[in-house]
Design a protein around this motif. Sequence first.
Motif, PDB file in Angstrom:
ATOM      1  N   ALA A   1       0.814  -1.212   0.000  1.00  0.00           N
ATOM      2  CA  ALA A   1       0.000   0.000   0.000  1.00  0.00           C
ATOM      3  C   ALA A   1       0.852   1.269   0.000  1.00  0.00           C
ATOM      4  O   ALA A   1       0.541   2.243  -0.699  1.00  0.00           O
ATOM      5  N   GLN A   2       1.947   1.268   0.773  1.00  0.00           N
ATOM      6  CA  GLN A   2       2.772   2.470   0.855  1.00  0.00           C
ATOM      7  C   GLN A   2       3.561   2.703  -0.433  1.00  0.00           C
ATOM      8  O   GLN A   2       3.682   3.835  -0.890  1.00  0.00           O
ATOM      9  N   VAL A   3       4.087   1.636  -1.008  1.00  0.00           N
ATOM     10  CA  VAL A   3       4.802   1.774  -2.288  1.00  0.00           C
ATOM     11  C   VAL A   3       3.830   2.233  -3.368  1.00  0.00           C
ATOM     12  O   VAL A   3       4.151   3.106  -4.194  1.00  0.00           O
ATOM     13  N   ALA A   4       2.618   1.672  -3.362  1.00  0.00           N
ATOM     14  CA  ALA A   4       1.610   2.065  -4.342  1.00  0.00           C
ATOM     15  C   ALA A   4       1.226   3.528  -4.177  1.00  0.00           C
ATOM     16  O   ALA A   4       1.041   4.251  -5.166  1.00  0.00           O
ATOM     17  N   ALA A   5       1.137   3.987  -2.925  1.00  0.00           N
ATOM     18  CA  ALA A   5       0.787   5.390  -2.684  1.00  0.00           C
ATOM     19  C   ALA A   5       1.867   6.319  -3.228  1.00  0.00           C
ATOM     20  O   ALA A   5       1.567   7.374  -3.809  1.00  0.00           O
ATOM     21  N   LEU A   6       3.148   5.936  -3.064  1.00  0.00           N
ATOM     22  CA  LEU A   6       4.230   6.750  -3.614  1.00  0.00           C
ATOM     23  C   LEU A   6       4.211   6.726  -5.140  1.00  0.00           C
ATOM     24  O   LEU A   6       4.490   7.747  -5.783  1.00  0.00           O
ATOM     25  N   ALA A   7       3.880   5.578  -5.714  1.00  0.00           N
ATOM     26  CA  ALA A   7       3.783   5.492  -7.174  1.00  0.00           C
ATOM     27  C   ALA A   7       2.656   6.384  -7.687  1.00  0.00           C
ATOM     28  O   ALA A   7       2.807   7.071  -8.708  1.00  0.00           O
ATOM     29  N   ASP A   8       1.516   6.376  -6.992  1.00  0.00           N
ATOM     30  CA  ASP A   8       0.400   7.248  -7.377  1.00  0.00           C
ATOM     31  C   ASP A   8       0.828   8.713  -7.319  1.00  0.00           C
ATOM     32  O   ASP A   8       0.510   9.502  -8.213  1.00  0.00           O
ATOM     33  N   ARG A   9       1.545   9.077  -6.250  1.00  0.00           N
ATOM     34  CA  ARG A   9       1.970  10.468  -6.105  1.00  0.00           C
ATOM     35  C   ARG A   9       2.961  10.849  -7.209  1.00  0.00           C
ATOM     36  O   ARG A   9       2.884  11.947  -7.781  1.00  0.00           O
ATOM     37  N   ALA A  10       3.900   9.942  -7.507  1.00  0.00           N
ATOM     38  CA  ALA A  10       4.877  10.234  -8.557  1.00  0.00           C
ATOM     39  C   ALA A  10       4.188  10.420  -9.904  1.00  0.00           C
ATOM     40  O   ALA A  10       4.508  11.345 -10.667  1.00  0.00           O
ATOM     41  N   ALA A  11       3.221   9.561 -10.216  1.00  0.00           N
ATOM     42  CA  ALA A  11       2.501   9.674 -11.484  1.00  0.00           C
ATOM     43  C   ALA A  11       1.673  10.959 -11.529  1.00  0.00           C
ATOM     44  O   ALA A  11       1.582  11.614 -12.573  1.00  0.00           O
ATOM     45  N   SER A  12       1.087  11.330 -10.398  1.00  0.00           N
ATOM     46  CA  SER A  12       0.302  12.568 -10.336  1.00  0.00           C
ATOM     47  C   SER A  12       1.202  13.784 -10.509  1.00  0.00           C
ATOM     48  O   SER A  12       0.846  14.758 -11.198  1.00  0.00           O
ATOM     49  N   ASP A  13       2.382  13.737  -9.884  1.00  0.00           N
ATOM     50  CA  ASP A  13       3.354  14.816 -10.072  1.00  0.00           C
ATOM     51  C   ASP A  13       3.737  14.938 -11.545  1.00  0.00           C
ATOM     52  O   ASP A  13       3.792  16.038 -12.110  1.00  0.00           O
ATOM     53  N   ALA A  14       4.036  13.802 -12.158  1.00  0.00           N
ATOM     54  CA  ALA A  14       4.477  13.804 -13.557  1.00  0.00           C
ATOM     55  C   ALA A  14       3.417  14.403 -14.466  1.00  0.00           C
ATOM     56  O   ALA A  14       3.738  15.123 -15.425  1.00  0.00           O
ATOM     57  N   ALA A  15       2.142  14.138 -14.175  1.00  0.00           N
ATOM     58  CA  ALA A  15       1.059  14.659 -15.009  1.00  0.00           C
ATOM     59  C   ALA A  15       0.911  16.174 -14.864  1.00  0.00           C
ATOM     60  O   ALA A  15       0.487  16.857 -15.796  1.00  0.00           O
ATOM     61  N   ALA A  16       1.277  16.694 -13.696  1.00  0.00           N
ATOM     62  CA  ALA A  16       1.088  18.122 -13.436  1.00  0.00           C
ATOM     63  C   ALA A  16       2.314  18.962 -13.766  1.00  0.00           C
ATOM     64  O   ALA A  16       2.180  20.169 -14.011  1.00  0.00           O
ATOM     65  N   LEU A  17       3.487  18.356 -13.760  1.00  0.00           N
ATOM     66  CA  LEU A  17       4.732  19.085 -13.973  1.00  0.00           C
ATOM     67  C   LEU A  17       5.125  19.062 -15.446  1.00  0.00           C
ATOM     68  O   LEU A  17       4.432  18.491 -16.285  1.00  0.00           O
ATOM     69  N   SER A  18       6.246  19.664 -15.747  1.00  0.00           N
ATOM     70  CA  SER A  18       6.747  19.672 -17.125  1.00  0.00           C
ATOM     71  C   SER A  18       8.262  19.561 -17.108  1.00  0.00           C
ATOM     72  O   SER A  18       8.899  19.692 -16.056  1.00  0.00           O
ATOM     73  N   GLY A  19       8.827  19.317 -18.278  1.00  0.00           N
ATOM     74  CA  GLY A  19      10.274  19.307 -18.425  1.00  0.00           C
ATOM     75  C   GLY A  19      10.970  18.251 -17.586  1.00  0.00           C
ATOM     76  O   GLY A  19      10.474  17.128 -17.412  1.00  0.00           O
ATOM     77  N   GLN A  20      12.129  18.626 -17.035  1.00  0.00           N
ATOM     78  CA  GLN A  20      12.962  17.702 -16.275  1.00  0.00           C
ATOM     79  C   GLN A  20      12.234  17.115 -15.073  1.00  0.00           C
ATOM     80  O   GLN A  20      12.364  15.925 -14.776  1.00  0.00           O
ATOM     81  N   GLU A  21      11.452  17.941 -14.388  1.00  0.00           N
ATOM     82  CA  GLU A  21      10.748  17.459 -13.204  1.00  0.00           C
ATOM     83  C   GLU A  21       9.712  16.403 -13.570  1.00  0.00           C
ATOM     84  O   GLU A  21       9.571  15.386 -12.881  1.00  0.00           O
ATOM     85  N   ALA A  22       8.976  16.630 -14.670  1.00  0.00           N
ATOM     86  CA  ALA A  22       7.982  15.650 -15.105  1.00  0.00           C
ATOM     87  C   ALA A  22       8.646  14.338 -15.498  1.00  0.00           C
ATOM     88  O   ALA A  22       8.157  13.246 -15.154  1.00  0.00           O
ATOM     89  N   GLU A  23       9.748  14.430 -16.224  1.00  0.00           N
ATOM     90  CA  GLU A  23      10.471  13.214 -16.634  1.00  0.00           C
ATOM     91  C   GLU A  23      10.970  12.444 -15.411  1.00  0.00           C
ATOM     92  O   GLU A  23      10.900  11.212 -15.369  1.00  0.00           O
TER      93      GLU A  23
END
Length: 272
Positions: free
Chosen positions: A32-54
């Motif tokens: 559950a905790q690893v999945a929550a971090l994966a969800d957060r990383a994917a959500s960050d990637a969708a909202a960010l751009s450039g190097q941070e999104a990658e």
Amino acid sequence: MNRRLALLLIVPLLTSCTVEDVAATFGPRPDAQVAALADRAASDAAALSGQEAELRARHAGELGDEITRLCGTHADGTVPESCAFQPEVTALPQVSIDDSLALTLGADLPAESHALAVRQAVDMAAVSPAELPARLDPDPSPDSGAADAARQLLAREYATAWGLGVARARLDPARQEAVDELVDAHESRIRILRKVLEPFGEVPVAEPGYELEGLDEPVDAASAEDFVTRVEEGLAGAWLAAAVEAAPGAWQEFAVRGTAEVETALGSYSAG
């Protein structure tokens, strides 16, 4: 209803349930905790751009792979159906790499996933740098091991700065300024580590000279370049090890940000 008739009614229900259905119901699940971090990383990637999104998209992929590794695979290499995972992207009201870094370090992960989380925290610290504090707030407890770790890092910083002075004399003049910038960064971290250690008593001082294990003294410009790279890589590894071994809290974030600082400086030097 007699027991015989009840049994006959139950049998069709049981036979309609396949082995795959049972495995999907009772098989391993994504942590559950690893999945929550994966969800957060994917959500960050969708909202960010450039190097941070990658970066955050890569983190989401790494965490998905970690879920698979924790679950294990069948003999044919396939992932159990119960452990199939796709990160859930959420539209966050505000995206902050620093917030995601804090969430990553604060997650209660399986022990074998801890090093990956710290590595990802270092990556985030590199794209969202902050000055190292001269005091940890709150101070780690005396038995946390933070003071001993800080003393070891201080000794490595002393040795690395000394080694760069040795290498500088052999470098091409055009590269000496780049080494001077590395030395300036070491001297800054040395001052900060000394300040951090003041509440804990013993603060090591620099030795007149050092033997750098596994490294021969450079004899020309090429060997001096290699020497600088290897001594800096060794220092970055020491900082990262301190971050992985640290208990959650101010010292761990300090070590994470110190690792990012050393790695970024080495990357700039190598690209110069």
